[in-house]
Design an enzyme around this catalytic site. Structure first.
Site, PDB file in Angstrom:
ATOM      1  N   ARG A  41      -8.956  12.262  12.192  1.00 47.22           N
ATOM      2  CA  ARG A  41      -7.515  12.035  12.408  1.00 47.22           C
ATOM      3  C   ARG A  41      -6.733  13.357  12.370  1.00 47.22           C
ATOM      4  O   ARG A  41      -7.136  14.306  11.699  1.00 47.22           O
ATOM      5  CB  ARG A  41      -6.995  11.032  11.371  1.00 47.22           C
ATOM      6  CG  ARG A  41      -7.636   9.668  11.588  1.00 47.22           C
ATOM      7  CD  ARG A  41      -7.231   8.662  10.558  1.00 47.22           C
ATOM      8  NE  ARG A  41      -5.805   8.362  10.605  1.00 47.22           N
ATOM      9  CZ  ARG A  41      -5.195   7.567   9.738  1.00 47.22           C
ATOM     10  NH1 ARG A  41      -5.884   7.002   8.768  1.00 47.22           N
ATOM     11  NH2 ARG A  41      -3.906   7.350   9.848  1.00 47.22           N
ATOM     12  N   GLN A  48       4.380   9.689   6.697  1.00 45.39           N
ATOM     13  CA  GLN A  48       3.444  10.507   5.909  1.00 45.39           C
ATOM     14  C   GLN A  48       3.792  11.981   6.035  1.00 45.39           C
ATOM     15  O   GLN A  48       3.808  12.714   5.044  1.00 45.39           O
ATOM     16  CB  GLN A  48       2.009  10.271   6.388  1.00 45.39           C
ATOM     17  CG  GLN A  48       1.516   8.869   6.084  1.00 45.39           C
ATOM     18  CD  GLN A  48       0.103   8.623   6.551  1.00 45.39           C
ATOM     19  OE1 GLN A  48      -0.545   9.514   7.099  1.00 45.39           O
ATOM     20  NE2 GLN A  48      -0.381   7.422   6.336  1.00 45.39           N
ATOM     21  N   LYS A  98      -4.865   6.203  14.331  1.00 46.31           N
ATOM     22  CA  LYS A  98      -4.955   5.436  13.084  1.00 46.31           C
ATOM     23  C   LYS A  98      -6.414   5.328  12.622  1.00 46.31           C
ATOM     24  O   LYS A  98      -7.259   6.062  13.089  1.00 46.31           O
ATOM     25  CB  LYS A  98      -4.313   4.066  13.282  1.00 46.31           C
ATOM     26  CG  LYS A  98      -2.812   4.155  13.564  1.00 46.31           C
ATOM     27  CD  LYS A  98      -2.065   4.702  12.366  1.00 46.31           C
ATOM     28  CE  LYS A  98      -0.613   4.937  12.642  1.00 46.31           C
ATOM     29  NZ  LYS A  98       0.090   5.595  11.547  1.00 46.31           N
ATOM     30  N   ASP A 129       1.860  -0.548  12.020  1.00 43.29           N
ATOM     31  CA  ASP A 129       0.704  -1.147  11.339  1.00 43.29           C
ATOM     32  C   ASP A 129       0.489  -2.611  11.730  1.00 43.29           C
ATOM     33  O   ASP A 129      -0.549  -3.191  11.412  1.00 43.29           O
ATOM     34  CB  ASP A 129       0.874  -1.048   9.821  1.00 43.29           C
ATOM     35  CG  ASP A 129       0.766   0.393   9.347  1.00 43.29           C
ATOM     36  OD1 ASP A 129       0.181   1.217  10.074  1.00 43.29           O
ATOM     37  OD2 ASP A 129       1.266   0.690   8.247  1.00 43.29           O
ATOM     38  N   LYS A 186       0.832  -1.213   0.000  1.00 39.81           N
ATOM     39  CA  LYS A 186       0.000   0.000   0.000  1.00 39.81           C
ATOM     40  C   LYS A 186       0.862   1.256   0.000  1.00 39.81           C
ATOM     41  O   LYS A 186       0.626   2.176  -0.785  1.00 39.81           O
ATOM     42  CB  LYS A 186      -0.892  -0.062   1.247  1.00 39.81           C
ATOM     43  CG  LYS A 186      -1.905   1.029   1.398  1.00 39.81           C
ATOM     44  CD  LYS A 186      -2.975   0.595   2.377  1.00 39.81           C
ATOM     45  CE  LYS A 186      -2.646   0.881   3.820  1.00 39.81           C
ATOM     46  NZ  LYS A 186      -2.547   2.292   4.193  1.00 39.81           N
ATOM     47  N   SER A 187       1.877   1.311   0.857  1.00 39.55           N
ATOM     48  CA  SER A 187       2.711   2.523   0.941  1.00 39.55           C
ATOM     49  C   SER A 187       3.452   2.773  -0.370  1.00 39.55           C
ATOM     50  O   SER A 187       3.535   3.910  -0.840  1.00 39.55           O
ATOM     51  CB  SER A 187       3.755   2.381   2.052  1.00 39.55           C
ATOM     52  OG  SER A 187       3.122   2.411   3.297  1.00 39.55           O
ATOM     53  N   GLY A 195      -5.382   8.035   5.005  1.00 35.64           N
ATOM     54  CA  GLY A 195      -4.535   9.096   5.553  1.00 35.64           C
ATOM     55  C   GLY A 195      -3.353   9.381   4.642  1.00 35.64           C
ATOM     56  O   GLY A 195      -2.927  10.533   4.490  1.00 35.64           O
ATOM     57  N   SER A 218       6.755  10.010  11.686  1.00 31.01           N
ATOM     58  CA  SER A 218       5.699   9.725  10.716  1.00 31.01           C
ATOM     59  C   SER A 218       6.221   9.842   9.295  1.00 31.01           C
ATOM     60  O   SER A 218       6.689  10.901   8.877  1.00 31.01           O
ATOM     61  CB  SER A 218       4.525  10.698  10.913  1.00 31.01           C
ATOM     62  OG  SER A 218       3.708  10.697   9.764  1.00 31.01           O
ATOM     63  N   ARG A 249      -7.183  -3.249   9.468  1.00 28.80           N
ATOM     64  CA  ARG A 249      -6.241  -4.133  10.179  1.00 28.80           C
ATOM     65  C   ARG A 249      -6.929  -4.841  11.361  1.00 28.80           C
ATOM     66  O   ARG A 249      -6.600  -5.964  11.692  1.00 28.80           O
ATOM     67  CB  ARG A 249      -5.001  -3.366  10.618  1.00 28.80           C
ATOM     68  CG  ARG A 249      -4.290  -2.739   9.425  1.00 28.80           C
ATOM     69  CD  ARG A 249      -2.822  -2.533   9.604  1.00 28.80           C
ATOM     70  NE  ARG A 249      -2.316  -1.644   8.564  1.00 28.80           N
ATOM     71  CZ  ARG A 249      -1.972  -2.028   7.334  1.00 28.80           C
ATOM     72  NH1 ARG A 249      -2.057  -3.288   6.973  1.00 28.80           N
ATOM     73  NH2 ARG A 249      -1.531  -1.136   6.453  1.00 28.80           N
TER      74      ARG A 249
END
Ligand code: S3P
Length: 419
Positions: free
Chosen positions: A111, A159, A331, A304, A11-12, A83, A157, A377
């Protein structure tokens, strides 16, 4: 559990592949691009920004036209549950001349976004969120270049790191992000950024001259998804499962170190490095797990995987503890309280703390109804818990799994039906 499986692309990496391809000039092609909700949300947002793409049979083709080629969207951009889409896209949109708004689903709207809004505003972006520091994020657009900054991340982080670095493509001077605690490094690898180490800190720099070439890549299997099958095999008697073509990026497989600490039996074979990301096959076997303590600097590298590590801990002997993990509360759900609630429903003795939880391992009673709390998850971890519980369980909101793994149940059935 027996058999060989392959998982959706990471995914990332997939989010970044699509975004960076849009910023490049030319055609990019990605194989094994996951058909899961989150990465496809990024692609849909790019389409609203005028990017051409085709997606068929897990192959994604994108026509990029450079960092200044995006078109003003006719509509609000919807990052849905993602996110990563919201934060990374905000970094790119902060440097555009046109206005944009990024919104999301009920979970994403709760979030924290101040962590990117504040930094992007420091770079002179005209950006705001709600009073609570949440989305919708409004970007007014600017005709002036942004201003490069040196910024030490207060929260580990990837992100936030990536959002600032992407805005750095639109800034005068150099933008440097300083990491005290390492986080996943896909952005640095995929953009070919210079990372310098001073003491224990990473300094990652970018400037507007940085060229992003179009690329071709097969997206490796998602190690965070692999974790569910690895734990399932470890806690199920007479199991041996091989998961093929999984990313072995060192910033993503810290959970394997933890499972090793818990006496998990697995091996990694067929290691290779085809597209700048190490990959290999993981074989996991039934094990007699032992509890352990997880905390400190390893937390950002297993953030995660904690819901599934908790299920491993609940099936292990002794105590399993998670500390220093307050970020889990930010999350897709508050993963401390949602994990604790599900474990308690399964009959586990568990205590919630502000930054984690502690549980007494043993066998799971089951006979309960669990909730995914709309969190992919949690949904998948609950299924693995169900495999080892003595009595049947039911799971509410199982469809949340589609955020990262639409065929999760079919894949689980494929290897459990062989018994
Ligand atoms: C991600 C970074 C992590 C992770 C998320 C994906 C990324 O979030 O939890 O699933 O792709 O950069 P944070 O950066 O908020 O820790």
């Amino acid at each position: 559990m027996r058999g060989e499986i392959e998982l959706p692309g990471d995914k990332s990496i997939a989010h970044r592949a699509a975004l960076f391809a849009a910023l490049a000039k030319g055609e990019s092609l990605f194989e094994n691009f996951p058909d899961s909700n989150d990465p496809l949300t990024t692609v849909e947002c790019l389409e609203k920004l005028g990017i051409q793409y085709e997606y068929a049979g897990k192959t994604l083709w994108i026509q990029g036209r450079g960092p200044f080629s995006f078109q003003c969207p006719k509509d609000v951009l919807d990052a849905k549950n993602s996110g990563t889409t919201m934060r990374l896209l905000a970094g790119i949109l902060a440097g555009q001349s046109f206005p944009s708004i990024i919104t999301g689903d009920n979970s994403l709207l709760k979030r924290p976004m101040r962590r990117i809004i504040k930094q992007l505003a420091m770079m002179n972006a005209r950006i705001s969120g709600t009073r609570k520091g949440t989305a919708p994020i409004k970007i007014r657009g600017t005709n002036r270049p942004l201003k490069g900054i040196n910024y030490e991340l207060p929260v580990a982080s990837a992100q936030v790191k990536t959002a600032i670095l992407l805005a750095g493509l639109y800034a005068t001077g150099t933008t440097t992000v300083i990491e005290k605690i390492p986080t996943r490094d896909h952005t640095e690898r995929m953009l070919g950024l210079r990372v310098q180490k001073f003491g224990r800190k990473n300094y990652i720099s970018i400037n507007k001259l940085h060229q992003i070439p179009p690329s071709r890549m097969t997206i490796p299997g998602d190690p965070s998804s692999a974790a569910f099958f690895i734990v399932a095999a470890l806690i199920t008697p007479h199991s041996e499962v091989m998961i093929k073509n999984v990313s072995l990026n060192p910033t993503r497989i810290m959970f394997l170190n933890i499972l090793k600490r818990m006496h998990g039996i697995f091996e990694i074979v067929n290691k290779r490095n085809p597209d700048g990301e190490p990959i290999g096959d993981i074989i996991a076997k039934s094990s007699k797990l032992q509890g352990c303590s997880v905390g400190g600097e390893e937390i950002p590298l297993v953030i995660d995987e904690i819901p599934i590590l908790a299920i491993a801990g609940a099936n292990a002997g002794g105590t399993f503890t998670v500390k220093n993990a307050e970020e889990l509360r930010n999350k897709e759900s508050d993963r401390i309280s949602s994990v604790v609630a599900n474990l308690a429903a399964l009959g586990v003795r568990v205590e919630e703390t502000t930054d984690g939880f502690a549980l007494e391992g043993g066998s799971l009673h089951g006979g309960a109804s669990l909730d995914s709390y709309g969190d992919h998850r949690l949904a998948m971890a609950s299924v693995v818990a169900g495999l080892s519980a003595r009595k049947e369980i039911t799971i509410k909101n199982m469809q949340a799994a589609a955020v990262s793994f639409p065929n999760f149940m079919d894949t689980i059935k494929m290897i459990t039906n062989n018994n």
